[in-house]
Design a protein around this motif. Structure first.
Motif, PDB file in Angstrom:
ATOM      1  N   SER A 197       0.837  -1.209   0.000  1.00  0.00           N
ATOM      2  CA  SER A 197       0.000   0.000   0.000  1.00  0.00           C
ATOM      3  C   SER A 197       0.872   1.259   0.000  1.00  0.00           C
ATOM      4  CB  SER A 197      -0.905  -0.017   1.230  1.00  0.00           C
ATOM      5  OG  SER A 197      -1.611   1.172   1.372  1.00  0.00           O
ATOM      6  N   ALA A 198       1.926   1.260   0.793  1.00  0.00           N
ATOM      7  CA  ALA A 198       2.828   2.418   0.851  1.00  0.00           C
ATOM      8  C   ALA A 198       3.476   2.671  -0.507  1.00  0.00           C
ATOM      9  CB  ALA A 198       3.906   2.197   1.918  1.00  0.00           C
ATOM     10  N   VAL A 199       3.912   1.610  -1.171  1.00  0.00           N
ATOM     11  CA  VAL A 199       4.541   1.748  -2.486  1.00  0.00           C
ATOM     12  C   VAL A 199       3.523   2.226  -3.517  1.00  0.00           C
ATOM     13  CG1 VAL A 199       5.624   0.464  -4.380  1.00  0.00           C
ATOM     14  CG2 VAL A 199       6.383   0.085  -2.027  1.00  0.00           C
ATOM     15  N   VAL A 200       2.362   1.597  -3.548  1.00  0.00           N
ATOM     16  CA  VAL A 200       1.338   1.962  -4.532  1.00  0.00           C
ATOM     17  C   VAL A 200       0.924   3.419  -4.354  1.00  0.00           C
ATOM     18  CG1 VAL A 200      -1.072   1.562  -5.206  1.00  0.00           C
ATOM     19  CG2 VAL A 200       0.493  -0.372  -4.930  1.00  0.00           C
ATOM     20  N   VAL A 216       3.588   5.858  -5.566  1.00  0.00           N
ATOM     21  CA  VAL A 216       3.591   5.989  -7.027  1.00  0.00           C
ATOM     22  C   VAL A 216       2.388   6.812  -7.493  1.00  0.00           C
ATOM     23  CG1 VAL A 216       3.368   4.710  -9.207  1.00  0.00           C
ATOM     24  CG2 VAL A 216       4.930   3.893  -7.432  1.00  0.00           C
ATOM     25  N   VAL A 217       1.222   6.534  -6.939  1.00  0.00           N
ATOM     26  CA  VAL A 217       0.020   7.280  -7.330  1.00  0.00           C
ATOM     27  C   VAL A 217       0.208   8.761  -7.049  1.00  0.00           C
ATOM     28  CG1 VAL A 217      -2.413   7.683  -6.729  1.00  0.00           C
ATOM     29  CG2 VAL A 217      -1.592   5.350  -7.131  1.00  0.00           C
ATOM     30  N   ARG A 218       0.698   9.096  -5.867  1.00  0.00           N
ATOM     31  CA  ARG A 218       0.912  10.516  -5.540  1.00  0.00           C
ATOM     32  C   ARG A 218       1.943  11.133  -6.470  1.00  0.00           C
ATOM     33  NH1 ARG A 218       1.238   8.483  -0.568  1.00  0.00           N
ATOM     34  NH2 ARG A 218       3.432   9.086  -0.455  1.00  0.00           N
ATOM     35  N   ALA A 219       2.981  10.390  -6.812  1.00  0.00           N
ATOM     36  CA  ALA A 219       4.005  10.918  -7.720  1.00  0.00           C
ATOM     37  C   ALA A 219       3.401  11.248  -9.083  1.00  0.00           C
ATOM     38  CB  ALA A 219       5.143   9.913  -7.879  1.00  0.00           C
ATOM     39  N   LEU A 227      -2.938  16.003  -2.723  1.00  0.00           N
ATOM     40  CA  LEU A 227      -3.514  16.044  -1.374  1.00  0.00           C
ATOM     41  C   LEU A 227      -4.591  14.981  -1.209  1.00  0.00           C
ATOM     42  CD1 LEU A 227      -3.733  19.911  -0.853  1.00  0.00           C
ATOM     43  CD2 LEU A 227      -1.985  18.331  -0.007  1.00  0.00           C
ATOM     44  N   ALA A 228      -5.416  14.791  -2.236  1.00  0.00           N
ATOM     45  CA  ALA A 228      -6.452  13.759  -2.180  1.00  0.00           C
ATOM     46  C   ALA A 228      -5.817  12.364  -2.085  1.00  0.00           C
ATOM     47  CB  ALA A 228      -7.354  13.848  -3.408  1.00  0.00           C
ATOM     48  N   ALA A 229      -4.731  12.163  -2.808  1.00  0.00           N
ATOM     49  CA  ALA A 229      -4.037  10.866  -2.751  1.00  0.00           C
ATOM     50  C   ALA A 229      -3.410  10.640  -1.377  1.00  0.00           C
ATOM     51  CB  ALA A 229      -2.990  10.779  -3.856  1.00  0.00           C
ATOM     52  N   LEU A 275       5.488   4.432  11.268  1.00  0.00           N
ATOM     53  CA  LEU A 275       6.741   5.072  10.848  1.00  0.00           C
ATOM     54  C   LEU A 275       7.273   4.416   9.581  1.00  0.00           C
ATOM     55  CD1 LEU A 275       8.551   5.489  14.286  1.00  0.00           C
ATOM     56  CD2 LEU A 275       7.461   7.268  12.915  1.00  0.00           C
ATOM     57  N   VAL A 276       7.207   3.100   9.527  1.00  0.00           N
ATOM     58  CA  VAL A 276       7.679   2.378   8.347  1.00  0.00           C
ATOM     59  C   VAL A 276       6.824   2.750   7.139  1.00  0.00           C
ATOM     60  CG1 VAL A 276       8.049   0.100   7.329  1.00  0.00           C
ATOM     61  CG2 VAL A 276       8.618   0.493   9.735  1.00  0.00           C
ATOM     62  N   PHE A 277       5.496   2.758   7.311  1.00  0.00           N
ATOM     63  CA  PHE A 277       4.587   3.103   6.224  1.00  0.00           C
ATOM     64  C   PHE A 277       4.881   4.506   5.690  1.00  0.00           C
ATOM     65  CE2 PHE A 277       0.734   5.159   4.691  1.00  0.00           C
ATOM     66  CZ  PHE A 277       0.243   4.241   3.787  1.00  0.00           C
ATOM     67  N   VAL A 278       4.954   5.488   6.583  1.00  0.00           N
ATOM     68  CA  VAL A 278       5.191   6.871   6.154  1.00  0.00           C
ATOM     69  C   VAL A 278       6.561   7.001   5.491  1.00  0.00           C
ATOM     70  CG1 VAL A 278       5.475   9.259   6.960  1.00  0.00           C
ATOM     71  CG2 VAL A 278       3.601   7.875   7.837  1.00  0.00           C
ATOM     72  N   GLY A 279       7.586   6.376   6.054  1.00  0.00           N
ATOM     73  CA  GLY A 279       8.917   6.445   5.461  1.00  0.00           C
ATOM     74  C   GLY A 279       8.977   5.843   4.071  1.00  0.00           C
ATOM     75  N   VAL A 280       8.376   4.665   3.914  1.00  0.00           N
ATOM     76  CA  VAL A 280       8.403   3.993   2.609  1.00  0.00           C
ATOM     77  C   VAL A 280       7.615   4.791   1.571  1.00  0.00           C
ATOM     78  CG1 VAL A 280       7.610   1.937   1.342  1.00  0.00           C
ATOM     79  CG2 VAL A 280       8.833   1.683   3.508  1.00  0.00           C
ATOM     80  N   THR A 281       6.434   5.267   1.942  1.00  0.00           N
ATOM     81  CA  THR A 281       5.609   5.966   0.965  1.00  0.00           C
ATOM     82  C   THR A 281       6.222   7.301   0.553  1.00  0.00           C
ATOM     83  OG1 THR A 281       3.304   6.378   0.376  1.00  0.00           O
ATOM     84  CG2 THR A 281       3.990   7.196   2.529  1.00  0.00           C
ATOM     85  N   ILE A 282       6.890   7.986   1.485  1.00  0.00           N
ATOM     86  CA  ILE A 282       7.578   9.244   1.164  1.00  0.00           C
ATOM     87  C   ILE A 282       8.747   8.969   0.215  1.00  0.00           C
ATOM     88  CG2 ILE A 282       9.084  11.026   2.140  1.00  0.00           C
ATOM     89  CD1 ILE A 282       7.238  11.046   4.592  1.00  0.00           C
ATOM     90  N   ALA A 283       9.520   7.927   0.518  1.00  0.00           N
ATOM     91  CA  ALA A 283      10.683   7.599  -0.320  1.00  0.00           C
ATOM     92  C   ALA A 283      10.259   7.220  -1.733  1.00  0.00           C
ATOM     93  CB  ALA A 283      11.484   6.463   0.313  1.00  0.00           C
ATOM     94  N   VAL A 284       9.236   6.391  -1.847  1.00  0.00           N
ATOM     95  CA  VAL A 284       8.780   5.965  -3.177  1.00  0.00           C
ATOM     96  C   VAL A 284       8.310   7.164  -3.978  1.00  0.00           C
ATOM     97  CG1 VAL A 284       6.986   4.649  -4.387  1.00  0.00           C
ATOM     98  CG2 VAL A 284       8.260   3.597  -2.518  1.00  0.00           C
ATOM     99  N   GLN A 285       7.532   8.038  -3.355  1.00  0.00           N
ATOM    100  CA  GLN A 285       7.049   9.218  -4.072  1.00  0.00           C
ATOM    101  C   GLN A 285       8.213  10.098  -4.512  1.00  0.00           C
ATOM    102  OE1 GLN A 285       4.210  11.700  -2.038  1.00  0.00           O
ATOM    103  NE2 GLN A 285       4.261  13.242  -3.642  1.00  0.00           N
TER     104      GLN A 285
END
Length: 187
Positions: free
Chosen positions: A89-92, A95-98, A120-122, A150-160
């Motif tokens: 979910s964090a990765v997806v 990418v969607v936000r990016a 912002l919606a994403a 913390l892991v979720f937020v870190g991974v999703t920020i990095a992927v974006q």
């Protein structure tokens, strides 16, 4: 048994792992602060190549993993499934936000980015998904530790950040106008 004038025995203090409520505040505050800071910064025009955000993301992931308790040993298979679902979910969502971020090159060839209302919606959707996964774990009896936030937020920020930087690098170089080519040769 208590008698008039006597004081009740003190309740023994618990030792060991911090309580869930205390841990929630200790984990939620930095995770939310980091996410709000990142979201705020994404609404500003910024170069797409930013390594600093990757350091923030790495610190969040390391803090979450180092805090332990990402899996519930009593429900190992289910808790591992939830961790994998959170990571996917964090990765997806990263990418969607990016893909919702506006990316362009200026005349000097520098790639720039700026989040949109869709970004912002994403973000809202990614947090809703994270809350849903946390709630699902609770309903299924998995002792979810808030360190996974913390892991979720870190991974999703990095992927974006990586996806936006890749989009910036993928943009074609700005077209050189005939007058600009002569000025570049003269300098």
């Amino acid at each position: 048994m208590e008698t008039a004038g006597s004081t009740p025995a003190p309740i023994p203090a618990t030792t060991g792992a911090p309580t869930f409520e205390r841990m929630d505040a200790n984990i939620l505050v930095p995770a939310v602060a980091a996410a709000v800071f990142v979201i705020y910064r994404q609404t500003m025009t910024r170069p797409t190549e930013r390594r600093g955000i990757l350091y923030v993301a790495a610190a969040l992931v390391v803090s979450g993993v180092a805090g332990g308790g990402l899996v519930d040993s009593r429900h190992l298979a289910l808790s591992l499934l939830l961790v994998v679902a959170e990571l996917v979910s964090a990765v997806v969502f990263g990418v969607v936000r990016a893909l919702t971020v506006r990316v362009w090159r200026d005349q000097a060839g520098v790639a720039w980015s700026r989040g949109t209302a869709w970004t912002l919606a994403a973000w809202a959707a990614s947090f809703a998904a994270r809350v849903a996964l946390f709630a699902a774990g609770r309903v299924l009896g998995v002792a979810s530790m808030t360190n996974s936030i913390l892991v979720f937020v870190g991974v999703t920020i990095a992927v974006q950040a990586l996806a936006v930087a890749w989009r910036g690098r993928s943009l074609p170089a700005p077209a050189v106008r005939p007058g600009d080519a002569a000025a570049a040769v003269a300098s």
